[in-house]
Design an enzyme around this catalytic site. Structure first.
Site, PDB file in Angstrom:
ATOM      1  N   GLY A   2       2.703   2.208  11.002  1.00  0.00           N
ATOM      2  CA  GLY A   2       2.435   1.558  12.235  1.00  0.00           C
ATOM      3  C   GLY A   2       2.132  -0.131  11.918  1.00  0.00           C
ATOM      4  O   GLY A   2       2.858  -0.947  12.611  1.00  0.00           O
TER       5      GLY A   2
ATOM      6  N   GLU B  59      -5.867  -3.040  12.368  1.00  0.00           N
ATOM      7  CA  GLU B  59      -5.716  -3.975  11.187  1.00  0.00           C
ATOM      8  C   GLU B  59      -6.598  -5.148  11.109  1.00  0.00           C
ATOM      9  O   GLU B  59      -7.008  -5.332   9.944  1.00  0.00           O
ATOM     10  CB  GLU B  59      -4.450  -4.492  11.315  1.00  0.00           C
ATOM     11  CG  GLU B  59      -3.188  -3.347  11.405  1.00  0.00           C
ATOM     12  CD  GLU B  59      -3.086  -2.346  10.742  1.00  0.00           C
ATOM     13  OE1 GLU B  59      -3.644  -2.382   9.425  1.00  0.00           O
ATOM     14  OE2 GLU B  59      -2.781  -0.862  10.719  1.00  0.00           O
TER      15      GLU B  59
ATOM     16  N   MET C 164       0.123  -3.017   8.631  1.00  0.00           N
ATOM     17  CA  MET C 164      -0.470  -3.018   7.435  1.00  0.00           C
ATOM     18  C   MET C 164      -1.486  -4.316   7.269  1.00  0.00           C
ATOM     19  O   MET C 164      -0.909  -5.366   7.425  1.00  0.00           O
ATOM     20  CB  MET C 164       0.748  -3.182   6.209  1.00  0.00           C
ATOM     21  CG  MET C 164       0.153  -3.031   4.969  1.00  0.00           C
ATOM     22  SD  MET C 164      -0.757  -1.928   4.540  1.00  0.00           S
ATOM     23  CE  MET C 164      -2.199  -2.631   3.281  1.00  0.00           C
TER      24      MET C 164
ATOM     25  N   HIS D  28      -9.772  -3.900   9.449  1.00  0.00           N
ATOM     26  CA  HIS D  28      -9.745  -3.708   8.039  1.00  0.00           C
ATOM     27  C   HIS D  28     -10.093  -4.814   7.227  1.00  0.00           C
ATOM     28  O   HIS D  28     -10.545  -4.819   5.961  1.00  0.00           O
ATOM     29  CB  HIS D  28      -8.257  -3.409   7.611  1.00  0.00           C
ATOM     30  CG  HIS D  28      -7.927  -2.208   7.476  1.00  0.00           C
ATOM     31  ND1 HIS D  28      -8.729  -1.119   7.103  1.00  0.00           N
ATOM     32  CD2 HIS D  28      -6.964  -1.178   8.213  1.00  0.00           C
ATOM     33  CE1 HIS D  28      -8.126   0.130   7.188  1.00  0.00           C
ATOM     34  NE2 HIS D  28      -7.044  -0.068   7.651  1.00  0.00           N
TER      35      HIS D  28
ATOM     36  N   GLU E 118       1.122  -1.108  -0.017  1.00  0.00           N
ATOM     37  CA  GLU E 118       0.019  -0.055   0.072  1.00  0.00           C
ATOM     38  C   GLU E 118       0.934   1.375  -0.003  1.00  0.00           C
ATOM     39  O   GLU E 118       1.948   1.219   0.718  1.00  0.00           O
ATOM     40  CB  GLU E 118      -0.885   0.023   1.271  1.00  0.00           C
ATOM     41  CG  GLU E 118      -2.037   1.172   1.149  1.00  0.00           C
ATOM     42  CD  GLU E 118      -2.826   1.270   2.562  1.00  0.00           C
ATOM     43  OE1 GLU E 118      -2.669   0.531   3.103  1.00  0.00           O
ATOM     44  OE2 GLU E 118      -3.817   2.185   2.300  1.00  0.00           O
TER      45      GLU E 118
ATOM     46  N   ASN F 177      -2.634  -6.452   5.191  1.00  0.00           N
ATOM     47  CA  ASN F 177      -2.524  -7.475   4.131  1.00  0.00           C
ATOM     48  C   ASN F 177      -3.417  -8.472   4.375  1.00  0.00           C
ATOM     49  O   ASN F 177      -3.499  -8.945   5.737  1.00  0.00           O
ATOM     50  CB  ASN F 177      -1.402  -7.688   3.958  1.00  0.00           C
ATOM     51  CG  ASN F 177      -0.306  -6.625   4.090  1.00  0.00           C
ATOM     52  OD1 ASN F 177      -0.079  -5.866   2.937  1.00  0.00           O
ATOM     53  ND2 ASN F 177       0.798  -6.889   5.037  1.00  0.00           N
TER      54      ASN F 177
END
Ligand code: 0A1
Ligand code: ZN
Length: 876
Positions: free
Chosen positions: A267, A304, A269, A307, A127, A271
């Protein structure tokens, strides 16, 4: 720089001309020569009007193209065009297989975007546009594909090889190498791709979703950090449960992995199925991690994880929509942290960050709406505005709709758009459709930058027993937006009678949300027998600046009586700001500084009240930061702000010494550390008291601080003592314990980062020379973003008196570092520019010095897009 980077515009968005149904990747990992083989199953997009036969793929200029074929036909150089940003292939059929082989060099990748290797671990960060540094691709979030990834590497150096989804096959290869294949069944954009390989160890746990899916939970880290993963694991399970209970969202794979890496630009991600975390956001242990660190781990792990729905299952159509996933997910994670801890404390913390950093951004040259209309480099838009103001906008929808309708709206959003790449408009529409509310005017929050200002006045008519509140709204001009349309603003209020009791409002409750639509609006309350004291913007119901002519007596009254916990704290802040601002004026006019007893008296009442949450007491006692006072100033007078704030702290310490001692002692030390809300509250109050006591200059308190430093059984207390001693100017004592601290913790990089940051933020004179010396210390490494943040960013953002030294040395130092980092790591370089972007807020002499350094950065040549955008917009 050969060509000036150009902006791209939201209005130019077009659906992709081609789609990628399947992405098969093969990585042959080798130190300076990694091969990436890609086999893409592609077709023309039936929804595209472009009807082009020319396939344009993105690909960084560092990719070395070895081979390209379409449907097994190897292409010659005349069949394609390789340019700096990618690859153009003419005449592709309707459906085809595109195969490429590229060579990349992860060891040379200091930008930490794409595939890089640091500390012997291969890791990716894709990203926003990092995938194009790995292979040629349609690197845009609305191209979603099923990924199958094979990794091959040396077995001894890289025993663990991870990617998204589930492992489906593995085996041995020649020369001591091995391979593994991962398949992710969920179509995803390339920015959610991840690969990790290294000598990592893991802790394991398990979670059963409410729908009965058994999920293996794996958290990976270096062997020596294996004992610091329990808190992240518990936070993950809490987040999984919370998302089921509050949003009805379940996890959708059989395995969820987190990997901790020490070199990371941000901080963490999200994925798909394989979150990559900065060690600072996942490792936690009482010995090495402060309370703040524990809270960060809990919040970021949840962020995270959340997300997975708000970002992955439903993703962004394009990068202008970034706040669609980030604003919503920050709102979700802050509600999660509020639910698990103290909602009022969490709200105070979030609002404090918003009002210092985001409001300042909204008033500067990089101001942008949460749905920006253009950008030069998307990496520059992972901002306070997109994240924090974005979350406030979602919170206002929640406030306007109420919790039930908001949940129906989010259910509709997730079901309507599952598997799609969508826009903030789709989010607002789902909220409207589910609730029946009209959010037409509310959409202005998405399109306009700047912080709205509310001017509130009131009148009481005893004869008709009527109280009227008049609210006028305005919003300052921001770059490219001179005139703003009126916003739809929820203003939660209460009215207090002279006893401090809440009046019952027309909605039958004691808090009512007034909906502001016009540039000026009057709200009338009848049946009111005496002039009430209004409690305005309860819970900070909108991200605005609110002005009402409160007297100091009103504020002390609200501090004691407001039933809204947030506004009790806000009254204390307003009182302190009011007093500080008056003293700053005195200081500027050379008048003697005198603090009357009003603030101290109010603090004394708060300290004496044993029923209050200690965390809130600590927050009330903490004076507004220099950064916040700066944000409120027309012209920021760095020295006046620092001197006056210090003066007030010292006066309060002298006035309330006995109370601070009593509170310090009442907050007893725990035998066993626990990061629960009550223990954190005790520690924070204890340390606030200690920091005041040190202001008295009495030897006894220095000894108390040193005793705490030596005897603490946790990092919160020992680091607080270290910070207090060093920052209070006890140079000798400070040097001794800094040294002891380093000797004790030199093997723990995250603790060493705190050690760097305590020194860099020290307001004592001459600290820049010390910071410069630390740049050559074994503990510092310019290639590691955590080190850069701890030393350089701490100095420039948390040490205003030294950074803004009137000889310009702080600015010069920063510009020097930016020029170096511009080549090494553009994202980090660009973030460091922030303090210089604020030059217009300072006096003419500092303005000149800051501009000069911005100009020097420009003149240093060959600027990355990242740095170019921020510097050029600042100088415009
Ligand atoms: N999406 C991540 C943040 C993030 C953004 C960019 C990155 O690399 C440039 C890395 C992480 C989040 O919101 O947590
Ligand atoms: Zn995020």
């Amino acid at each position: 720089m050969t060509k000036q980077p150009e902006a791209i515009y939201l209005k130019d968005y077009q659906v992709p001309a081609f789609l990628i149904d399947h992405t098969e990747l093969r990585f042959e990992l080798e130190a300076s020569r990694t091969l990436v083989k890609a086999r893409l199953t592609m077709r023309c997009n039936p929804d595209s009007h472009q009807k082009t036969r020319v396939l344009e793929l993105q690909g960084d200029k560092a990719l070395r193209l070895c081979r390209v074929s379409v449907n097994d036909q190897v292409l010659n150089e005349q069949d394609y065009k390789r340019h700096d940003q990618g690859l153009e292939i003419s005449h592709v059929p309707d459906e085809f297989i595109l195969e490429t082989v590229v060579e990349i060099d992860p060891d040379q990748n200091t930008a930490l975007e794409g595939l890089y290797r640091s500390d012997g671990i291969y890791c990716t960060q894709c990203e926003a546009e990092g995938f194009r540094r790995i292979t040629f691709y349609l690197d845009r979030p609305d191209v979603m594909s099923i990924f199958s990834t094979t990794i091959e590497a040396d077995k001894t150096a890289y025993p663990v090889m991870l990617s998204n989804g589930n492992p489906v096959a593995q085996g041995e290869a020649d020369d001591g190498r091995h391979w593994i294949t991962w398949e992710d069944p969920h179509p995803k954009p390339a920015y959610l791709f991840a690969l990790v390989a290294g000598d990592l160890k893991r802790v394991e746990d398990q979670y059963t979703t409410s729908g009965g899916r058994d999920v293996a939970l794996h958290i990976y880290a270096a062997n020596k950090d294996l004992n610091k993963l329990d808190y992240a694991m518990q936070s993950l399970k809490n987040a999984m449960r919370w998302d089921e209970e509050v949003y009805g969202r379940e996890y959708d794979l059989d395995i969820f992995m987190i990997v901790a890496v020490d070199f990371f630009n941000m901080g963490a991600m999200e994925n798909k199925g394989l979150n990559v975390f900065n060690t600072s956001c996942v490792l936690a242990s009482p010995d090495t991690t402060t309370d703040l660190g524990f809270q960060r781990v809990e919040g970021v792990v949840a962020h995270e994880y959340f997300h997975n729905w708000s970002g992955n299952r439903v993703t962004c159509r394009d990068w202008f929509q970034l706040s669609l996933k980030e604003g919503f997910t920050v709102f979700r994670d802050s509600e999660f942290s509020a639910d698990l801890n103290s909602p009022t404390v969490k709200r105070v913390e979030d609002v404090t960050v918003l009002r210092t950093a985001q409001f300042a951004e909204d008033a500067g040259p990089m101001a942008h709406p949460i749905l920006p209309a253009s950008f030069i480099e998307i990496a520059n838009f992972y901002t306070m505005t997109i994240y924090e103001k974005g979350a406030e906008v979602v919170r206002m929808i929640h406030t306007l709709l109420g919790a039930d309708a908001f949940r129906q709206g989010s259910d509709l959003y997730f079901s309507r758009h599952d598997g799609q790449a969508v826009t903030t408009e789709d989010f607002v529409k789902a909220m409207e459709d589910a609730s029946g509310r009209d959010l037409t005017q509310f959409r202005n929050w998405y399109h306009q930058a700047g912080t709205p200002v509310l001017a509130v006045s009131d009148e009481f008519d005893a004869a008709s027993q009527t109280y009227r509140l008049t609210v006028a709204q305005s919003c300052p001009a921001t770059p490219g937006q001179a005139i703003k349309a009126a916003y739809h603003i929820p203003v939660a209020i209460g009215l207090l009678d002279s006893e401090g009791e809440d009046l019952v409002l027309p909605n039958g409750k004691t808090t009512q949300v007034l909906e502001l639509h016009d540039s000026e609006q009057t709200f009338e309350f009848t049946g009111i027998t005496e002039k009430p004291v209004p409690s305005l913007l309860r819970g900070f119901s909108a991200p605005v600046k609110l002005h009402y002519p409160y007297t100091r007596d009103n504020l002390t009254f609200l501090m004691s009586h407001d039933s809204d916990g947030f506004n009790r704290w806000e009254a204390a802040q307003k009182l302190a700001v009011n007093i500080l601002q008056a003293l700053i004026e005195d200081f500027q006019h050379g008048r003697e500084l005198v603090l009357d007893s009003q603030l101290g008296d109010a603090f004394k009442v708060v300290l004496a009240n044993v029923d209050l949450d200690k965390a809130m007491v600590a927050k009330v006692l903490s004076l507004p930061s220099e950064a916040y006072i700066s944000e409120l100033s027309d012209v920021i007078d760095v020295d006046a702000i620092h001197t006056v704030r210090q003066f007030v702290r010292q006066q309060l310490a002298l006035q309330l010494e006995a109370e601070f001692v009593a509170s310090y002692q009442a907050c007893t030390l725990e035998d066993i550390y626990s990061p629960d809300a009550a223990s954190i509250a005790r520690r924070s109050l204890r340390n606030v008291c200690l920091s005041y006591l040190m202001e008295t200059g009495k030897q006894d308190f220095l000894e108390l601080a040193l005793k705490q430093f030596h005897e603490a059984n946790n990092m919160t207390d020992s680091q607080a003592a270290l910070y207090i001693v060093v920052h209070s100017g006890y140079q000798k004592a400070g040097e001794v314990i800094l040294d002891q601290f380093y000797q004790r913790w030199s093997d723990e990089p995250l603790v060493v980062n705190q050690w760097l940051s305590v020194q860099a933020s020290n307001p004592q004179a001459g600290v820049l020379t010390h910071v410069e010396a630390l740049m050559n210390h074994e503990a510092f490494n310019m290639r590691n973003p955590n080190k850069v943040r701890s030393l350089i960013a701490s100095f420039c953002a948390q040490n205003p008196v030294n950074f803004h030294a009137i000889d310009g040395s702080g600015y010069r130092f920063l510009a020097d570092q930016i020029i170096v980092l511009n080549k090494l790591n553009p994202q980090i370089a660009s973030r460091l520019v922030t303090p210089l972007t604020r030059w217009k807020r300072y006096s003419a002499d500092r303005q000149g010095l800051m501009r000069k350094e911005l100009q020097r950065i420009t003149d240093s040549g060959d600027l990355s897009r990242d740095v170019f955008e921020v510097v050029s917009k600042s100088l415009a």
